[in-house]
Design a protein around this motif. Structure first.
Motif, PDB file in Angstrom:
ATOM      1  N   LEU A  82       0.834  -1.183   0.000  1.00  0.00           N
ATOM      2  CA  LEU A  82       0.000   0.000   0.000  1.00  0.00           C
ATOM      3  C   LEU A  82       0.879   1.246   0.000  1.00  0.00           C
ATOM      4  N   PRO A  83       0.337   2.381  -0.457  1.00  0.00           N
ATOM      5  CA  PRO A  83       1.137   3.610  -0.543  1.00  0.00           C
ATOM      6  C   PRO A  83       1.802   4.000   0.773  1.00  0.00           C
ATOM      7  N   ASP A  84       1.136   3.765   1.915  1.00  0.00           N
ATOM      8  CA  ASP A  84       1.720   4.158   3.194  1.00  0.00           C
ATOM      9  C   ASP A  84       2.611   3.070   3.792  1.00  0.00           C
ATOM     10  N   ALA A  85       2.869   2.001   3.037  1.00  0.00           N
ATOM     11  CA  ALA A  85       3.723   0.917   3.528  1.00  0.00           C
ATOM     12  C   ALA A  85       4.862   0.623   2.548  1.00  0.00           C
ATOM     13  N   GLN A  86       5.220   1.597   1.727  1.00  0.00           N
ATOM     14  CA  GLN A  86       6.279   1.410   0.742  1.00  0.00           C
ATOM     15  C   GLN A  86       7.643   1.311   1.428  1.00  0.00           C
ATOM     16  N   LEU A  87       8.494   0.431   0.915  1.00  0.00           N
ATOM     17  CA  LEU A  87       9.849   0.304   1.432  1.00  0.00           C
ATOM     18  C   LEU A  87      10.680   1.497   0.987  1.00  0.00           C
ATOM     19  N   ASN A  88      11.491   2.041   1.891  1.00  0.00           N
ATOM     20  CA  ASN A  88      12.377   3.137   1.513  1.00  0.00           C
ATOM     21  C   ASN A  88      13.727   2.600   1.062  1.00  0.00           C
ATOM     22  N   ASP A  89      14.641   3.490   0.684  1.00  0.00           N
ATOM     23  CA  ASP A  89      15.950   3.070   0.155  1.00  0.00           C
ATOM     24  C   ASP A  89      16.748   2.295   1.196  1.00  0.00           C
ATOM     25  N   GLU A  90      16.671   2.716   2.457  1.00  0.00           N
ATOM     26  CA  GLU A  90      17.413   2.026   3.510  1.00  0.00           C
ATOM     27  C   GLU A  90      16.911   0.598   3.694  1.00  0.00           C
ATOM     28  N   GLN A  91      15.603   0.418   3.663  1.00  0.00           N
ATOM     29  CA  GLN A  91      15.043  -0.932   3.800  1.00  0.00           C
ATOM     30  C   GLN A  91      15.404  -1.803   2.608  1.00  0.00           C
ATOM     31  N   THR A  92      15.371  -1.220   1.418  1.00  0.00           N
ATOM     32  CA  THR A  92      15.754  -1.975   0.220  1.00  0.00           C
ATOM     33  C   THR A  92      17.205  -2.411   0.295  1.00  0.00           C
ATOM     34  N   LYS A  93      18.084  -1.513   0.738  1.00  0.00           N
ATOM     35  CA  LYS A  93      19.503  -1.864   0.869  1.00  0.00           C
ATOM     36  C   LYS A  93      19.688  -2.965   1.902  1.00  0.00           C
ATOM     37  N   ALA A  94      18.895  -2.927   2.973  1.00  0.00           N
ATOM     38  CA  ALA A  94      18.992  -3.973   3.993  1.00  0.00           C
ATOM     39  C   ALA A  94      18.609  -5.332   3.421  1.00  0.00           C
ATOM     40  N   LEU A  95      17.556  -5.358   2.598  1.00  0.00           N
ATOM     41  CA  LEU A  95      17.148  -6.618   1.963  1.00  0.00           C
ATOM     42  C   LEU A  95      18.238  -7.144   1.045  1.00  0.00           C
ATOM     43  N   VAL A  96      18.811  -6.261   0.242  1.00  0.00           N
ATOM     44  CA  VAL A  96      19.883  -6.678  -0.666  1.00  0.00           C
ATOM     45  C   VAL A  96      21.080  -7.194   0.134  1.00  0.00           C
ATOM     46  N   GLY A  97      21.351  -6.541   1.261  1.00  0.00           N
ATOM     47  CA  GLY A  97      22.452  -6.979   2.111  1.00  0.00           C
ATOM     48  C   GLY A  97      22.239  -8.364   2.695  1.00  0.00           C
ATOM     49  N   MET A  98      20.981  -8.780   2.828  1.00  0.00           N
ATOM     50  CA  MET A  98      20.670 -10.125   3.319  1.00  0.00           C
ATOM     51  C   MET A  98      20.718 -11.169   2.214  1.00  0.00           C
ATOM     52  N   GLY A  99      20.916 -10.717   0.988  1.00  0.00           N
ATOM     53  CA  GLY A  99      20.977 -11.657  -0.126  1.00  0.00           C
ATOM     54  C   GLY A  99      19.719 -11.719  -0.969  1.00  0.00           C
ATOM     55  N   TRP A 100      18.730 -10.867  -0.666  1.00  0.00           N
ATOM     56  CA  TRP A 100      17.541 -10.814  -1.512  1.00  0.00           C
ATOM     57  C   TRP A 100      17.877 -10.166  -2.845  1.00  0.00           C
ATOM     58  N   GLN A 101      17.332 -10.717  -3.924  1.00  0.00           N
ATOM     59  CA  GLN A 101      17.483 -10.126  -5.253  1.00  0.00           C
ATOM     60  C   GLN A 101      16.390  -9.089  -5.473  1.00  0.00           C
ATOM     61  N   LEU A 102      16.732  -8.007  -6.162  1.00  0.00           N
ATOM     62  CA  LEU A 102      15.739  -6.988  -6.468  1.00  0.00           C
ATOM     63  C   LEU A 102      14.686  -7.530  -7.430  1.00  0.00           C
ATOM     64  N   PRO A 103      13.450  -7.029  -7.357  1.00  0.00           N
ATOM     65  CA  PRO A 103      12.427  -7.449  -8.329  1.00  0.00           C
ATOM     66  C   PRO A 103      12.905  -7.186  -9.759  1.00  0.00           C
ATOM     67  N   THR A 104      12.568  -8.097 -10.649  1.00  0.00           N
ATOM     68  CA  THR A 104      13.014  -7.965 -12.045  1.00  0.00           C
ATOM     69  C   THR A 104      11.958  -7.359 -12.951  1.00  0.00           C
ATOM     70  N   HIS A 105      10.717  -7.267 -12.496  1.00  0.00           N
ATOM     71  CA  HIS A 105       9.642  -6.723 -13.310  1.00  0.00           C
ATOM     72  C   HIS A 105       8.482  -6.368 -12.390  1.00  0.00           C
ATOM     73  N   ASP A 106       7.528  -5.595 -12.896  1.00  0.00           N
ATOM     74  CA  ASP A 106       6.339  -5.331 -12.088  1.00  0.00           C
ATOM     75  C   ASP A 106       5.259  -6.346 -12.429  1.00  0.00           C
ATOM     76  N   GLN A 107       4.155  -6.299 -11.690  1.00  0.00           N
ATOM     77  CA  GLN A 107       3.138  -7.340 -11.812  1.00  0.00           C
ATOM     78  C   GLN A 107       2.394  -7.290 -13.131  1.00  0.00           C
TER      79      GLN A 107
END
Length: 323
Positions: A82-107
């Motif tokens: 939802l719009p008020d639950a969007q991940l920010n840049d810091e959260q995205t970097k944290a996910l990548v740091g854990m080994g998560w791959q970024l989304p490759t496409h939208d739905q």
């Protein structure tokens, strides 16, 4: 929620790179939960799925067993938040740091990457370290989603045919899909009572909830169960004939407020907006209702100033909406 079981291989991460299940936790309950989760993951066989989500939201970590290919993990991307639950840049970097791959496409992409996902994802090759996978999930829940305690979670488990799988040893409440026609009305009413502070609100004979007084406007809510949407509407001007000047003003207001529409009918101007309420999240209902009430009040004031009209008023205490 997108559940994908696409085969793929990645190198198994070394244990020293694995986020600690205790490094960003808020409760001592996370460590025993991680152990329970590791045991549950070990029981999954090919084409079985486990989805663990924050209660009442689409924020999840899910696991898809892929047989000899290993296991895929996914976590909700901003495409599904939802719009008020969007991940920010810091959260995205944290996910990548854990080994998560970024989304490759939208739905809605036409050219889907067969090895990617619209969510954050990890492809885990055999042999699988289930304790490591559980630790990554816990670090995602605590360090990125800021979930304080495992009791805030619920689970779904099922096979490729949609047959439910019980996992009582996880210690989590099992998510059960509700029948909108049966359960949604009372849940919506409870959410609106909470949002407005009006405990006496109920469904009237027209199956509307209201009226909710905010400034110069009174709002009613109707549940459209076939959709299912909640329809918010308010008579913002009464006893006014159709004219060029009125239609011009309505068109200008509509152009500035895309999600709310004004229209003239039977000598009245009404504001109306439909909002999807599946899944029903109380904070989203409150946000949508507060926004609508404020804009309806603005519409009523504009029309009164230009045409000397007034809206529809009922004997109702004003709502205590956050604004």
């Amino acid at each position: 929620m997108e559940v994908k079981a696409v085969g793929g291989k990645t190198k198994k991460r070394k244990s020293k790179d694995t986020p600690s299940a205790c490094s960003k936790t808020y409760s001592g309950a996370w460590q025993p939960f991680a152990q329970k989760l590791a045991l549950a993951l070990e029981t999954l066989i090919e084409d079985q799925y486990l989805v663990i989500s924050r209660k009442g939201t689409n924020e999840f970590v899910q696991f898809a067993a892929e047989g000899s290919w290993g296991l895929r993990m996914e976590s909700t991307s901003n495409h599904y938040r939802l719009p008020d639950a969007q991940l920010n840049d810091e959260q995205t970097k944290a996910l990548v740091g854990m080994g998560w791959q970024l989304p490759t496409h939208d739905q809605d992409a036409d050219d889907l990457n067969p090895d990617g996902s619209a969510n954050f994802y990890r492809d885990c090759a055999r042999p699988l370290d289930f304790s490591e996978l559980a630790a990554i999930a816990v670090a995602t829940f605590t360090g990125v989603m800021s979930i304080a305690h495992p009791s805030r979670l619920e689970y779904e488990a099922f096979d490729r045919d949609g047959e439910a799988i019980a996992m009582p040893d996880l210690g989590l409440k099992r998510h059960i899909e509700l029948d909108p026609a049966k359960d949604l009305p009372e849940r919506l009413l409870a959410a609106i009572r909470e949002a407005t502070g009006l405990d006496g609100l109920t469904f009237d004979t027209d199956k509307d909830i209201g009226g909710i007084t905010f400034g110069s406007a009174v709002t009613f809510v109707r549940l459209l169960t076939e959709k299912p949407y909640m329809r918010m509407y308010s008579v913002v001007a009464n006893d006014i004939d159709e004219s060029y000047a009125l239609l011009k003003t309505i068109n200008e207001l509509n152009a500035d407020h895309g999600f709310i529409h004004l229209f003239h009918r039977d000598g009245a101007v009404m504001a109306c907006s439909d909002v999807l309420v599946i899944p029903l999240i109380s904070s989203s209902v409150a946000h949508s209702l507060a926004n609508f009430c404020q804009v309806a009040d603005e519409f009523a004031n504009v029309l009164n100033a230009e045409f000397g009209t007034q809206g529809m008023f009922v004997d109702q205490q004003p709502a205590q909406l956050a604004h």
